[in-house]
Design an enzyme around this catalytic site. Sequence first.
Site, short mmCIF file in Angstrom:
data_model
loop_
_atom_site.label_atom_id
_atom_site.label_comp_id
_atom_site.label_asym_id
_atom_site.label_seq_id
_atom_site.Cartn_x
_atom_site.Cartn_y
_atom_site.Cartn_z
N LYS A 90 0.87 -1.18 0.00
CA LYS A 90 0.00 0.00 0.00
C LYS A 90 0.90 1.22 0.00
O LYS A 90 2.09 1.13 0.36
CB LYS A 90 -0.87 0.00 1.27
N THR A 160 -16.20 -2.81 -5.51
CA THR A 160 -16.07 -2.77 -4.04
C THR A 160 -17.44 -2.62 -3.39
O THR A 160 -17.79 -3.35 -2.45
CB THR A 160 -15.14 -1.61 -3.59
N LEU A 191 -19.52 8.81 2.61
CA LEU A 191 -20.30 8.71 1.37
C LEU A 191 -19.45 9.13 0.18
O LEU A 191 -19.87 9.92 -0.67
CB LEU A 191 -21.54 9.60 1.48
N VAL A 194 -17.00 4.78 -2.60
CA VAL A 194 -17.65 3.50 -2.28
C VAL A 194 -18.95 3.72 -1.50
O VAL A 194 -20.00 3.18 -1.87
CB VAL A 194 -16.71 2.58 -1.45
N ASP A 213 -21.16 12.21 6.77
CA ASP A 213 -19.89 12.43 6.06
C ASP A 213 -19.41 13.82 6.46
O ASP A 213 -20.23 14.70 6.75
CB ASP A 213 -20.12 12.36 4.53
N1 LIG Z 1 -12.13 2.66 -3.56
C1 LIG Z 1 -12.09 1.35 -3.41
O1 LIG Z 1 -12.33 0.61 -4.36
C2 LIG Z 1 -11.77 0.75 -2.08
C3 LIG Z 1 -11.83 1.49 -0.91
N2 LIG Z 1 -11.61 0.88 0.30
C4 LIG Z 1 -11.69 1.63 1.54
O2 LIG Z 1 -13.00 2.19 1.68
C5 LIG Z 1 -12.93 3.44 2.35
C6 LIG Z 1 -13.55 4.53 1.48
O3 LIG Z 1 -12.83 4.59 0.26
P1 LIG Z 1 -13.30 5.55 -0.93
O4 LIG Z 1 -14.77 5.61 -0.97
O5 LIG Z 1 -12.55 5.10 -2.12
O6 LIG Z 1 -12.69 6.94 -0.44
P2 LIG Z 1 -13.19 8.42 -0.79
O7 LIG Z 1 -12.06 9.31 -0.49
O8 LIG Z 1 -13.81 8.47 -2.13
O9 LIG Z 1 -14.38 8.64 0.28
C7 LIG Z 1 -14.20 8.71 1.65
C8 LIG Z 1 -15.34 9.54 2.22
O10 LIG Z 1 -15.26 9.51 3.64
C9 LIG Z 1 -15.49 10.83 4.13
N3 LIG Z 1 -14.87 10.92 5.45
C10 LIG Z 1 -13.56 11.05 5.77
N4 LIG Z 1 -13.42 11.05 7.10
C11 LIG Z 1 -14.66 10.91 7.63
C12 LIG Z 1 -15.18 10.83 8.95
N5 LIG Z 1 -14.36 10.89 10.02
N6 LIG Z 1 -16.51 10.69 9.12
C13 LIG Z 1 -17.33 10.62 8.05
N7 LIG Z 1 -16.91 10.69 6.78
C14 LIG Z 1 -15.59 10.82 6.58
C15 LIG Z 1 -14.88 11.74 3.06
O11 LIG Z 1 -15.42 13.05 3.13
C16 LIG Z 1 -15.28 11.00 1.79
O12 LIG Z 1 -16.56 11.41 1.32
C17 LIG Z 1 -11.44 3.67 2.68
O13 LIG Z 1 -11.16 3.16 3.96
C18 LIG Z 1 -10.74 2.81 1.62
O14 LIG Z 1 -9.45 2.43 2.03
C19 LIG Z 1 -11.36 -0.47 0.39
C20 LIG Z 1 -11.30 -1.23 -0.75
C21 LIG Z 1 -11.42 -0.68 -2.06
O1 LIG Z 2 -7.10 -0.06 -5.91
C1 LIG Z 2 -6.18 -0.86 -5.68
O2 LIG Z 2 -5.07 -0.82 -6.23
C2 LIG Z 2 -6.41 -1.98 -4.73
C3 LIG Z 2 -7.53 -1.76 -3.78
C4 LIG Z 2 -7.04 -1.48 -2.44
O3 LIG Z 2 -6.05 -0.85 -2.20
C5 LIG Z 2 -7.85 -1.98 -1.34
O4 LIG Z 2 -8.59 -2.94 -1.53
O5 LIG Z 2 -7.73 -1.43 -0.23
#
Ligand SMILES: NC(=O)C1=CN([C@@H]2O[C@H](COP(=O)(O)OP(=O)(O)OC[C@H]3O[C@@H](n4cnc5c(N)ncnc54)[C@H](O)[C@@H]3O)[C@@H](O)[C@H]2O)C=CC1
Ligand SMILES: O=C(O)CCC(=O)C(=O)O
Length: 380
Positions: A90, A160, A191, A194, A213
């Site tokens: 990572k 995801t 929100l 994902v 959020d």
């Molecule tokens: N994008 C993907 O395909 C994957 C994401 N994840 C995990 O899922 C989670 C979300 O990822 P994404 O949606 O890609 O990120 P993103 O950056 O698109 O969304 C994260 C959201 O959480 C909000 N946020 C941040 N801190 C907060 C808090 N304390 N309380 C409430 N809301 C808060 C942000 O404002 C944002 O809207 C992360 O932990 C990431 O590592 C895991 C596997 C794959």
């Molecule tokens: O987007 C990637 O490269 C892998 C997804 C990832 O980092 C995760 O599942 O936390």
Amino acid sequence: MSEIKPSASSRTTDLFEKMQEHEQVLFCNDPATGLKAIIAIHDTTLGPALGGTRMRPYATVEEALEDVLRLSKAMTYKCAAADVDFGGGKAVIIGDPAKDKTPELFRAYGQFIDSLNGRFYTGTDMGTVLDDFVHACKETYCIAGLPEEYGGGGETSIPTALGVLYSMKAVARTLWGHEELSGKRFAIQGLGKVGFKVAEHLLQEGADLCVTDVDKTAVDQVVERAGKLGRTATAVKGEEIYGIEADFFVPCAVGGIINDHTIGQLKVQAIAGAANNQLLHESHALELKRKGILYAPDYVVNSGGIMQVSDELYGPNKERVLAKTKAIYHSLLHVFSEAKEKNITTVEAANLICEQRIQSRKGRNSFFSPRKRAKWQIRH
Ligand SMILES: NC(=O)C1=CN([C@@H]2O[C@H](COP(=O)(O)OP(=O)(O)OC[C@H]3O[C@@H](n4cnc5c(N)ncnc54)[C@H](O)[C@@H]3O)[C@@H](O)[C@H]2O)C=CC1
Ligand SMILES: O=C(O)CCC(=O)C(=O)O
């Protein structure tokens, strides 16, 4: 008396102690673009390390290091759970995604990735989007998770979020004997890419939501969307989300949110969400078990993204990814039944399954194996 400062050698020892479970940690510093990043490779037994790149305005380097070490270890387990030929890695970029992103910064980052010569593949995570990696991929072939118009699989948050939905169905089957989610109540934290899609799936299934959020616009969008679909999404502020009476708590933002401070507040029957490293410590899984909350291990639930990016290296194919993502449902049922049979936590059960998988590959790796790299490498 003057203060006794730790010697340089004892500071070095501390750093190595911190990363003692990891194969390699690379600090990337490029003053010309302002890039400050850390790439952590945890374990490459199953193949080259794979994991997304997170961008956050970490307050300290220690905080960033802690995050990347924990996240990369989780990727080793996630790759094993998803049964893909990759190991765990990572990266984190220290910076504000809203202000500090430039094409040059991501190109510089691409050069650092390339210096690892195929040991680390990466794509999006919190704070990064597919387009950032269009810049990085000018410097390295080790990008997994490109937009479709660049020959990639596209948005990883789609599989995801779907994997989260299938996980919730596996939970429903285990708790209530059926997969129906309509009429159930979900408390969603986060929100973004994902969480927003998870909310949409749940509304389509006929569920009602409580959402929070830090970004008010995202909350307003979900509330409005629920109204259009004839469902309810109630906005709650920050920490209130932990005390919401609901069937599911759905963490989709930062990690470490299941901890001594929050467990006592939870009034849900199950936890299933996309956030990585939801438990502050693994011991919190036992607290949840004692409280009668079924915990769906995060790295199984959120493995849809890794399934897509690892699959992308064969050439993008949505049907294949969908079939793999659906299998999360069965993987979770297996974890739940192992946990019940052995009277252990669901995290212990998932870890055992993954560790056995890694161990069996270790036994089959030959001393004469060629250096570890993805075997297909179509973009090389
Ligand atoms: N994008 C993907 O395909 C994957 C994401 N994840 C995990 O899922 C989670 C979300 O990822 P994404 O949606 O890609 O990120 P993103 O950056 O698109 O969304 C994260 C959201 O959480 C909000 N946020 C941040 N801190 C907060 C808090 N304390 N309380 C409430 N809301 C808060 C942000 O404002 C944002 O809207 C992360 O932990 C990431 O590592 C895991 C596997 C794959
Ligand atoms: O987007 C990637 O490269 C892998 C997804 C990832 O980092 C995760 O599942 O936390």
